[in-house]
Design a protein around this motif. Structure first.
Motif, PDB file in Angstrom:
ATOM      1  N   ARG A 132      12.305  27.492   6.039  1.00  0.00           N
ATOM      2  CA  ARG A 132      13.458  26.633   5.817  1.00  0.00           C
ATOM      3  C   ARG A 132      14.600  27.423   5.186  1.00  0.00           C
ATOM      4  O   ARG A 132      14.387  28.441   4.539  1.00  0.00           O
ATOM      5  CB  ARG A 132      13.091  25.449   4.936  1.00  0.00           C
ATOM      6  CG  ARG A 132      13.033  25.735   3.419  1.00  0.00           C
ATOM      7  CD  ARG A 132      13.060  24.432   2.641  1.00  0.00           C
ATOM      8  NE  ARG A 132      12.991  24.612   1.187  1.00  0.00           N
ATOM      9  CZ  ARG A 132      14.049  24.802   0.414  1.00  0.00           C
ATOM     10  NH1 ARG A 132      15.255  24.895   0.943  1.00  0.00           N
ATOM     11  NH2 ARG A 132      13.902  24.936  -0.905  1.00  0.00           N
TER      12      ARG A 132
ATOM     13  N   ASP B 268       8.426  22.619  -3.067  1.00  0.00           N
ATOM     14  CA  ASP B 268       7.985  23.688  -2.171  1.00  0.00           C
ATOM     15  C   ASP B 268       6.674  24.305  -2.655  1.00  0.00           C
ATOM     16  O   ASP B 268       5.782  24.616  -1.852  1.00  0.00           O
ATOM     17  CB  ASP B 268       9.056  24.776  -2.068  1.00  0.00           C
ATOM     18  CG  ASP B 268      10.270  24.323  -1.269  1.00  0.00           C
ATOM     19  OD1 ASP B 268      10.191  23.270  -0.604  1.00  0.00           O
ATOM     20  OD2 ASP B 268      11.294  25.031  -1.303  1.00  0.00           O
TER      21      ASP B 268
ATOM     22  N   TRP C 264       4.019  21.957  -1.777  1.00  0.00           N
ATOM     23  CA  TRP C 264       3.779  22.010  -0.329  1.00  0.00           C
ATOM     24  C   TRP C 264       2.903  23.210   0.023  1.00  0.00           C
ATOM     25  O   TRP C 264       1.979  23.101   0.837  1.00  0.00           O
ATOM     26  CB  TRP C 264       5.112  22.099   0.407  1.00  0.00           C
ATOM     27  CG  TRP C 264       5.017  21.911   1.889  1.00  0.00           C
ATOM     28  CD1 TRP C 264       5.217  20.762   2.585  1.00  0.00           C
ATOM     29  CD2 TRP C 264       4.703  22.923   2.871  1.00  0.00           C
ATOM     30  NE1 TRP C 264       5.040  20.987   3.941  1.00  0.00           N
ATOM     31  CE2 TRP C 264       4.720  22.302   4.151  1.00  0.00           C
ATOM     32  CE3 TRP C 264       4.405  24.288   2.794  1.00  0.00           C
ATOM     33  CZ2 TRP C 264       4.450  22.997   5.319  1.00  0.00           C
ATOM     34  CZ3 TRP C 264       4.125  24.986   3.969  1.00  0.00           C
ATOM     35  CH2 TRP C 264       4.156  24.340   5.217  1.00  0.00           C
ATOM     36  N   LEU C 265       3.178  24.351  -0.587  1.00  0.00           N
ATOM     37  CA  LEU C 265       2.415  25.561  -0.299  1.00  0.00           C
ATOM     38  C   LEU C 265       0.949  25.407  -0.705  1.00  0.00           C
ATOM     39  O   LEU C 265       0.050  25.862   0.000  1.00  0.00           O
ATOM     40  CB  LEU C 265       3.040  26.763  -1.002  1.00  0.00           C
ATOM     41  CG  LEU C 265       4.392  27.231  -0.447  1.00  0.00           C
ATOM     42  CD1 LEU C 265       5.020  28.261  -1.380  1.00  0.00           C
ATOM     43  CD2 LEU C 265       4.238  27.815   0.959  1.00  0.00           C
TER      44      LEU C 265
ATOM     45  N   ARG D  63      -0.718  23.115   1.786  1.00  0.00           N
ATOM     46  CA  ARG D  63      -0.950  23.837   3.040  1.00  0.00           C
ATOM     47  C   ARG D  63      -2.170  24.734   2.912  1.00  0.00           C
ATOM     48  O   ARG D  63      -2.978  24.837   3.850  1.00  0.00           O
ATOM     49  CB  ARG D  63       0.284  24.666   3.384  1.00  0.00           C
ATOM     50  CG  ARG D  63       0.144  25.569   4.601  1.00  0.00           C
ATOM     51  CD  ARG D  63       1.472  26.225   4.891  1.00  0.00           C
ATOM     52  NE  ARG D  63       1.410  27.190   5.961  1.00  0.00           N
ATOM     53  CZ  ARG D  63       1.164  28.478   5.789  1.00  0.00           C
ATOM     54  NH1 ARG D  63       0.940  28.943   4.571  1.00  0.00           N
ATOM     55  NH2 ARG D  63       1.139  29.308   6.823  1.00  0.00           N
TER      56      ARG D  63
ATOM     57  N   THR E 254       5.552  23.493  11.914  1.00  0.00           N
ATOM     58  CA  THR E 254       6.356  22.925  10.843  1.00  0.00           C
ATOM     59  C   THR E 254       7.204  24.008  10.211  1.00  0.00           C
ATOM     60  O   THR E 254       6.720  25.108   9.928  1.00  0.00           O
ATOM     61  CB  THR E 254       5.455  22.303   9.757  1.00  0.00           C
ATOM     62  OG1 THR E 254       4.600  21.328  10.349  1.00  0.00           O
ATOM     63  CG2 THR E 254       6.284  21.653   8.675  1.00  0.00           C
TER      64      THR E 254
ATOM     65  N   ARG F  64       8.510  25.781   7.280  1.00  0.00           N
ATOM     66  CA  ARG F  64       7.848  25.842   5.990  1.00  0.00           C
ATOM     67  C   ARG F  64       8.733  26.467   4.921  1.00  0.00           C
ATOM     68  O   ARG F  64       9.620  27.264   5.219  1.00  0.00           O
ATOM     69  CB  ARG F  64       6.558  26.638   6.098  1.00  0.00           C
ATOM     70  CG  ARG F  64       6.709  27.989   6.747  1.00  0.00           C
ATOM     71  CD  ARG F  64       5.519  28.862   6.532  1.00  0.00           C
ATOM     72  NE  ARG F  64       5.359  29.219   5.128  1.00  0.00           N
ATOM     73  CZ  ARG F  64       4.594  30.215   4.701  1.00  0.00           C
ATOM     74  NH1 ARG F  64       3.918  30.941   5.567  1.00  0.00           N
ATOM     75  NH2 ARG F  64       4.504  30.488   3.440  1.00  0.00           N
TER      76      ARG F  64
END
Length: 251
Positions: free
Chosen positions: A26, A136, A139-140, A143, A246, A248
């Protein structure tokens, strides 16, 4: 012997981060880039085989992989190794040690690597002042959990051939997205021992499984690693759809 070199000098300033040129990541706002530039303490370069982080140790830093491959692993007391995942550009390593006090796994360089170094003590300022970046980080970690779920499924329910096919397809897809092949042939810098330690197979069983995929012309084994010849064939064999594409974040 593997070497590691830590430097406060920056060959890759945040404003010119090569990861921002990749479609897989991103875009960052200017204020986020400015914060990351202050958050970053320097760059760490390591040779192939260097231990970036060791299980049971405390480290004052977090790292984002900028260049190269690595892998996370755990050891049993008798030296047996389980590789739990592979790290590539854009991946955050060391967060576990930051939140739990010490590392619960080790990280080794699979190739020469360059990592961005961040001060662990400044992590709270990221959560406090930059909620989008804090998201973020969350999110990481989510994931990473998702990837471990798929790996557990593979080890627990796929056959040996399906496991190997999935692993190679998974690594090629991830590596291609972050520019690790740069248009060249898709050669993974792994040995059959790495495969055995990832899939929970003996080295003899791994060698036989590799030969079955070679006979199907899905891969070729080379001196410097494994060359994938047909990723679609590997995905079909492993019953893996390739996951969802996605955009990322990265830190």
């Amino acid at each position: 012997m593997a070497q590691r070199s830590n430097s406060s000098e920056r060959k890759y300033p945040c404003e010119q981060c090569p990861l921002m040129k990749r479609d897989a990541f991103r875009d960052m706002e200017a204020k986020e880039v400015a914060f990351m530039s202050k958050f970053k303490r320097g760059e760490l370069t390591v040779d192939k085989g260097a231990i970036v982080l060791a299980e049971g140790t405390r480290n004052p830093h977090l790292f984002t992989v900028l260049i190269g491959w690595g892998f996370r692993y755990k050891l049993l007391p008798d030296g047996r190794r389980q590789i739990v995942n592979f790290v590539m550009p854009g991946d955050l390593v060391g967060l576990q040690g930051s939140l739990m006090g010490e590392m619960q796994h080790s990280v080794e360089a699979l190739s020469g690597m360059t990592l961005c170094v961040f001060e662990r003590g400044e992590l709270m300022s990221l959560y406090r002042d930059h909620p989008d970046l804090a998201y973020d980080v969350t999110w990481l970690t989510a994931r990473e959990e998702s990837m471990l779920d798929e790996n557990l499924l593979s080890v627990g329910r796929r056959t040996a051939v399906e496991r190997l096919a999935y692993l190679l397809a998974f690594l090629v897809k991830r590596g291609d997205a972050v520019g690790l092949f740069n248009g060249a042939s898709q050669v993974l810098p792994i040995t059959q021992q790495h495969i055995a330690d990832t899939l929970g197979l003996s080295l003899v069983h791994t060698n036989k499984t590799v030969r079955r995929l070679v006979d199907r012309k899905l891969l070729r084994w080379r001196d410097r690693g494994c060359q994938v010849l047909d990723i679609e064939g590997l995905k079909e064999l492993s019953r893996w759809d390739g996951g969802t594409e996605t955009i990322r974040p990265f830190i």
